[in-house]
Design an enzyme around this catalytic site. Structure first.
Site, PDB file in Angstrom:
ATOM      1  N   SER A   1      78.946  52.699  -2.317  1.00  0.00           N
ATOM      2  CA  SER A   1      80.009  51.709  -2.491  1.00  0.00           C
ATOM      3  C   SER A   1      79.650  50.785  -3.638  1.00  0.00           C
ATOM      4  O   SER A   1      78.538  50.858  -4.177  1.00  0.00           O
ATOM      5  CB  SER A   1      80.235  50.925  -1.204  1.00  0.00           C
ATOM      6  OG  SER A   1      79.022  50.431  -0.716  1.00  0.00           O
TER       7      SER A   1
ATOM      8  N   GLY B   1      80.433  50.853  -6.639  1.00  0.00           N
ATOM      9  CA  GLY B   1      80.121  51.524  -7.897  1.00  0.00           C
ATOM     10  C   GLY B   1      78.708  52.088  -7.989  1.00  0.00           C
ATOM     11  O   GLY B   1      78.308  52.574  -9.052  1.00  0.00           O
TER      12      GLY B   1
ATOM     13  N   GLU C   1      93.828  51.251  -2.873  1.00  0.00           N
ATOM     14  CA  GLU C   1      93.656  51.139  -4.328  1.00  0.00           C
ATOM     15  C   GLU C   1      94.431  52.228  -5.070  1.00  0.00           C
ATOM     16  O   GLU C   1      94.369  53.406  -4.688  1.00  0.00           O
ATOM     17  CB  GLU C   1      92.176  51.245  -4.693  1.00  0.00           C
ATOM     18  CG  GLU C   1      91.324  50.138  -4.110  1.00  0.00           C
ATOM     19  CD  GLU C   1      89.839  50.315  -4.453  1.00  0.00           C
ATOM     20  OE1 GLU C   1      89.522  50.748  -5.572  1.00  0.00           O
ATOM     21  OE2 GLU C   1      89.015  50.021  -3.576  1.00  0.00           O
TER      22      GLU C   1
ATOM     23  N   GLU D   1      91.517  55.114  -3.571  1.00  0.00           N
ATOM     24  CA  GLU D   1      90.737  55.093  -2.323  1.00  0.00           C
ATOM     25  C   GLU D   1      91.239  53.956  -1.458  1.00  0.00           C
ATOM     26  O   GLU D   1      92.140  53.207  -1.878  1.00  0.00           O
ATOM     27  CB  GLU D   1      89.246  54.954  -2.611  1.00  0.00           C
ATOM     28  CG  GLU D   1      88.889  53.692  -3.365  1.00  0.00           C
ATOM     29  CD  GLU D   1      87.435  53.265  -3.166  1.00  0.00           C
ATOM     30  OE1 GLU D   1      86.642  53.988  -2.567  1.00  0.00           O
ATOM     31  OE2 GLU D   1      87.117  52.142  -3.592  1.00  0.00           O
TER      32      GLU D   1
ATOM     33  N   ASP E   1      87.645  43.112  -1.319  1.00  0.00           N
ATOM     34  CA  ASP E   1      87.108  41.986  -2.110  1.00  0.00           C
ATOM     35  C   ASP E   1      88.129  41.438  -3.117  1.00  0.00           C
ATOM     36  O   ASP E   1      88.252  40.222  -3.277  1.00  0.00           O
ATOM     37  CB  ASP E   1      85.749  42.327  -2.761  1.00  0.00           C
ATOM     38  CG  ASP E   1      85.735  43.594  -3.574  1.00  0.00           C
ATOM     39  OD1 ASP E   1      86.805  44.220  -3.757  1.00  0.00           O
ATOM     40  OD2 ASP E   1      84.637  43.969  -4.050  1.00  0.00           O
ATOM     41  N   THR E   2      88.894  42.318  -3.750  1.00  0.00           N
ATOM     42  CA  THR E   2      89.894  41.824  -4.722  1.00  0.00           C
ATOM     43  C   THR E   2      90.954  40.960  -4.033  1.00  0.00           C
ATOM     44  O   THR E   2      91.641  40.173  -4.673  1.00  0.00           O
ATOM     45  CB  THR E   2      90.609  42.994  -5.433  1.00  0.00           C
ATOM     46  OG1 THR E   2      91.318  43.758  -4.450  1.00  0.00           O
ATOM     47  CG2 THR E   2      89.625  43.900  -6.170  1.00  0.00           C
TER      48      THR E   2
ATOM     49  N   ARG F   1      77.176  38.757  -6.038  1.00  0.00           N
ATOM     50  CA  ARG F   1      78.318  37.843  -5.961  1.00  0.00           C
ATOM     51  C   ARG F   1      77.971  36.701  -5.020  1.00  0.00           C
ATOM     52  O   ARG F   1      77.665  36.914  -3.853  1.00  0.00           O
ATOM     53  CB  ARG F   1      79.528  38.625  -5.462  1.00  0.00           C
ATOM     54  CG  ARG F   1      80.831  37.834  -5.538  1.00  0.00           C
ATOM     55  CD  ARG F   1      82.028  38.749  -5.438  1.00  0.00           C
ATOM     56  NE  ARG F   1      82.030  39.493  -4.200  1.00  0.00           N
ATOM     57  CZ  ARG F   1      82.521  40.719  -4.049  1.00  0.00           C
ATOM     58  NH1 ARG F   1      83.074  41.347  -5.047  1.00  0.00           N
ATOM     59  NH2 ARG F   1      82.495  41.332  -2.885  1.00  0.00           N
TER      60      ARG F   1
HETATM   61  N1  LIG Z   1      89.083  58.541 -12.032  1.00  0.00           N
HETATM   62  C1  LIG Z   1      88.925  57.333 -12.557  1.00  0.00           C
HETATM   63  N2  LIG Z   1      89.413  57.068 -13.794  1.00  0.00           N
HETATM   64  C2  LIG Z   1      89.236  55.840 -14.343  1.00  0.00           C
HETATM   65  N3  LIG Z   1      88.580  54.830 -13.757  1.00  0.00           N
HETATM   66  C3  LIG Z   1      88.062  55.033 -12.529  1.00  0.00           C
HETATM   67  C4  LIG Z   1      88.203  56.295 -11.865  1.00  0.00           C
HETATM   68  N4  LIG Z   1      87.596  56.204 -10.670  1.00  0.00           N
HETATM   69  C5  LIG Z   1      87.102  54.956 -10.586  1.00  0.00           C
HETATM   70  N5  LIG Z   1      87.372  54.241 -11.689  1.00  0.00           N
HETATM   71  C6  LIG Z   1      87.013  52.841 -11.924  1.00  0.00           C
HETATM   72  O1  LIG Z   1      85.866  52.488 -11.153  1.00  0.00           O
HETATM   73  C7  LIG Z   1      86.204  51.517 -10.153  1.00  0.00           C
HETATM   74  C8  LIG Z   1      85.417  51.760  -8.880  1.00  0.00           C
HETATM   75  O2  LIG Z   1      85.765  53.016  -8.366  1.00  0.00           O
HETATM   76  P1  LIG Z   1      85.943  53.241  -6.797  1.00  0.00           P
HETATM   77  O3  LIG Z   1      86.864  52.230  -6.262  1.00  0.00           O
HETATM   78  O4  LIG Z   1      86.265  54.663  -6.580  1.00  0.00           O
HETATM   79  O5  LIG Z   1      84.438  53.010  -6.335  1.00  0.00           O
HETATM   80  P2  LIG Z   1      83.757  52.089  -5.239  1.00  0.00           P
HETATM   81  O6  LIG Z   1      82.298  52.272  -5.434  1.00  0.00           O
HETATM   82  O7  LIG Z   1      84.327  52.409  -3.915  1.00  0.00           O
HETATM   83  O8  LIG Z   1      84.115  50.629  -5.612  1.00  0.00           O
HETATM   84  P3  LIG Z   1      84.439  49.474  -4.583  1.00  0.00           P
HETATM   85  O9  LIG Z   1      83.569  49.702  -3.378  1.00  0.00           O
HETATM   86  O10 LIG Z   1      84.044  48.252  -5.366  1.00  0.00           O
HETATM   87  O11 LIG Z   1      85.903  49.574  -4.320  1.00  0.00           O
HETATM   88  C9  LIG Z   1      87.710  51.629  -9.990  1.00  0.00           C
HETATM   89  O12 LIG Z   1      88.263  50.439  -9.456  1.00  0.00           O
HETATM   90  C10 LIG Z   1      88.130  51.922 -11.433  1.00  0.00           C
HETATM   91  O13 LIG Z   1      88.122  50.729 -12.214  1.00  0.00           O
HETATM   92 MG   LIG Z   2      87.144  50.753  -5.080  1.00  0.00          MG
END
Ligand SMILES: Nc1ncnc2c1ncn2[C@@H]1O[C@H](COP(=O)(O)OP(=O)(O)OP(=O)(O)O)[C@@H](O)[C@H]1O
Ligand SMILES: [Mg+2]
Length: 378
Positions: free
Chosen positions: A148, A150, A256, A268, A275-276, A352
Site C-alpha cells: 500500500s 505506493g 479511485e 482500486e 486519505d484523500t 505524514r
Molecule cells: N496504470 C496507471 N497509470 C498511471 N498512473 C498510475 C497507474 N496506476 C497507479 N498510478 C498512480 O499511482 C498512484 C498510486 O497507485 P495505487 O492507488 O494503485 O497504489 P496504492 O499503493 O494503493 O496507493 P494508495 O494506498 O496510496 O491508494 C495512483 O493514484 C496514480 O497516481
Molecule cells: Mg490508491
C-alpha cells in the site's frame, strides 16, 4: 452503546473515533505501537501486530466487539473471514477486507463485473514481467499485489527497466506471494476518489468527486468538488455502485478512478475512509468519518452538502521522536483555514504528520500555503 474494535489507529482512525464517540460508541483502538493517533482519543487501546493471527484472535475474543472496523489493509484478514462466520460483524464485510488487501483479487472482481480497468496482467518472475510488459506496451506501471501507499510501485519505460522494477517490487511487497500486477500506463487528465456510502437501509450515496495529486505513491493534496463531465461522473458512480454492491455490507468506500479525455477507468478501492477524503473535514457538512460512522451504525444520512475545499499534507523530513510543530500561528491566521496535527510519536522522512485544510475560493492554493508554513521540528 456499540462497542467498536478499530484495527489500525492512524490519522484516519483518529477522526473516525471522534465521529463514532460523538454518536455514543465505545472504541478500542488497536495498532502495532503505543501512542498511535486514534489511541489518543479512544476509550481503550490494545497494542499488537494485526498481521499476526493469535493476538488478533485474542483481542476479538477478549473485547467481544459489536463491530470490527478495519482502518488499514495490513491485517490478517483470514481471521476476519473466520470470526465473521462465528457471528462477529466486520465492516463492511470480511470479504471486502480480504479482497482489497490483494490487488489481484479485487481487480479480478472488477473485471468480472464488466468494469473498465487499465489493461493489466500478472507476473511471478522478472522474465514473466518482461513478457507481459511487452504484450501491454511500454511504459507500464508495476505494483506488488500486496502493498500500500505506493510501496514497491514503479514505472518501467523500456525492457531495460524491468529487472530494477521487479527487484523494487519484491523489496516493497508484503506477505509471501512474489507476484506483481503490470499495468498499462494511463495518461490521465486527472484522478479522483469517489466516496461511496452503502447504507444498511436505503440507497447507495455518493459524495462529490475529490481530485488529488500523488507523489511517491502518497497523496500530497486533494480538493473537492473536482469538476467533471456529467456522463463521466455517472459512469464512475455506476462502476462504484457495482463494485461496492458486490463487496456488500455497510460503510463508506473510497473508489479511485483515472479520468482521461475519452473515458473513466476504475483503479482500486478502499472499503473504509480514504486519505484523500480528509478534505471532507472542511468541505462537507458530514465528513467521510461521520458518514462511515452513520452508515455502520445504521443511522440516517438525509443530506450530504459540499462546498469548495482542499487539503494539503505536512510531511516530516527526517527520523526522530517527540516532534514539535512551528508555523501553526501563521497557518491559522488565514480565514477559512484549519489544521489537524495527528500526534504521531515519531517521524521518518516523508511520514505524514498533519494536514492543512482550507475552504472557500482558491481553497487549494490556500491549503498548500498553510501546509508550507507548518514545520515538523525535532
Ligand atoms: N496504470 C496507471 N497509470 C498511471 N498512473 C498510475 C497507474 N496506476 C497507479 N498510478 C498512480 O499511482 C498512484 C498510486 O497507485 P495505487 O492507488 O494503485 O497504489 P496504492 O499503493 O494503493 O496507493 P494508495 O494506498 O496510496 O491508494 C495512483 O493514484 C496514480 O497516481
Ligand atoms: Mg490508491
Amino acid at each position: 452503546m456499540k462497542k467498536i474494535l478499530l484495527l489500525g489507529s492512524g490519522e484516519l482512525g483518529k477522526e473516525f473515533v471522534i465521529s463514532a464517540k460523538r454518536l455514543g460508541c465505545h472504541v478500542i483502538a488497536c495498532d502495532s505501537y503505543a501512542g498511535a493517533p486514534a489511541m489518543q482519543v479512544a476509550d481503550e487501546f490494545c497494542v499488537f501486530n494485526m498481521l499476526d493471527e493469535a493476538p488478533l484472535r485474542a483481542a476479538i475474543a477478549h473485547y467481544q466487539p459489536d463491530l470490527i472496523v478495519p482502518e488499514i489493509e495490513a491485517i490478517r484478514t483470514e481471521v476476519l473471514l473466520h470470526v465473521e462466520k462465528e457471528g462477529f460483524e466486520v465492516i463492511p464485510s470480511a470479504r471486502a477486507a480480504n479482497l482489497t488487501m490483494n490487488r489481484d483479487r479485487i481487480r479480478d472482481v472488477a473485471v468480472g463485473l464488466g468494469v473498465r480497468t487499465a489493461q493489466f496482467n500478472y507476473a511471478e518472475s522478472a522474465a514473466e514481467l518482461l513478457a507481459q510488459a511487452q504484450v501491454i506496451g511500454f511504459p507500464v506501471v508495476i505494483k506488488p499485489v500486496m502493498s500500500s501507499s505506493g510501496k514497491g510501485q514503479s514505472v518501467a519505460k523500456s525492457a531495460a527497466d524491468i529487472q530494477a522494477s521487479w527487484d523494487f517490487a519484491c523489496a516493497g511487497m508484503r506477505g509471501d506471494r512474489q507476484k506483481v500486477i503490470v499495468e498499462e500506463f494511463i495518461h490521465f487528465e486527472f484522478e479522483i476518489t469517489l466516496l461511496t456510502i452503502r447504507q444498511r437501509k436505503g440507497q447507495t450515496l455518493f459524495c462529490e468527486p475529490i481530485g488529488h495529486v500523488q507523489e511517491r505513491g502518497d497523496y500530497q493534496y486533494s480538493w473537492q468538488p473536482q469538476a467533471m463531465k456529467l456522463d463521466y461522473l455517472k459512469a464512475a458512480q455506476d462502476m462504484a455502485q457495482k463494485v461496492t454492491a458486490d463487496l456488500g455490507g455497510a460503510g463508506l468506500f473510497g473508489v479511485e478512478f483515472f479520468v482521461t479525455k475519452d473515458e473513466v477507468i476504475f483503479s482500486e478501492l478502499s472499503p473504509r475512509p480514504h486519505d484523500t477524503g480528509m478534505v471532507t473535514l472542511i468541505s462537507q457538512n458530514l465528513s467521510e468519518f461521520d458518514l462511515h460512522a452513520r452508515a455502520i451504525l445504521g443511522l440516517p444520512i438525509p443530506l450530504i452538502s459540499c462546498s469548495e475545499g482542499a487539503s494539503a499534507v505536512v510531511l516530516a523530513t527526517q527520523d526522530g521522536i517527540a516532534p514539535r510543530y512551528t508555523g501553526l500561528e501563521a497557518a491559522l491566521s488565514e480565514p477559512g483555514v484549519d489544521v489537524r496535527i495527528f500526534g504521531k510519536p515519531s517521524t521518518r522522512p516523508y511520514r505524514r504528520m498533519a494536514v492543512a485544510l482550507a475552504q472557500g475560493a482558491n481553497a487549494l492554493q490556500r491549503a498548500r500555503d498553510a501546509a508550507a508554513k507548518i514545520r515538523v521540528i525535532l
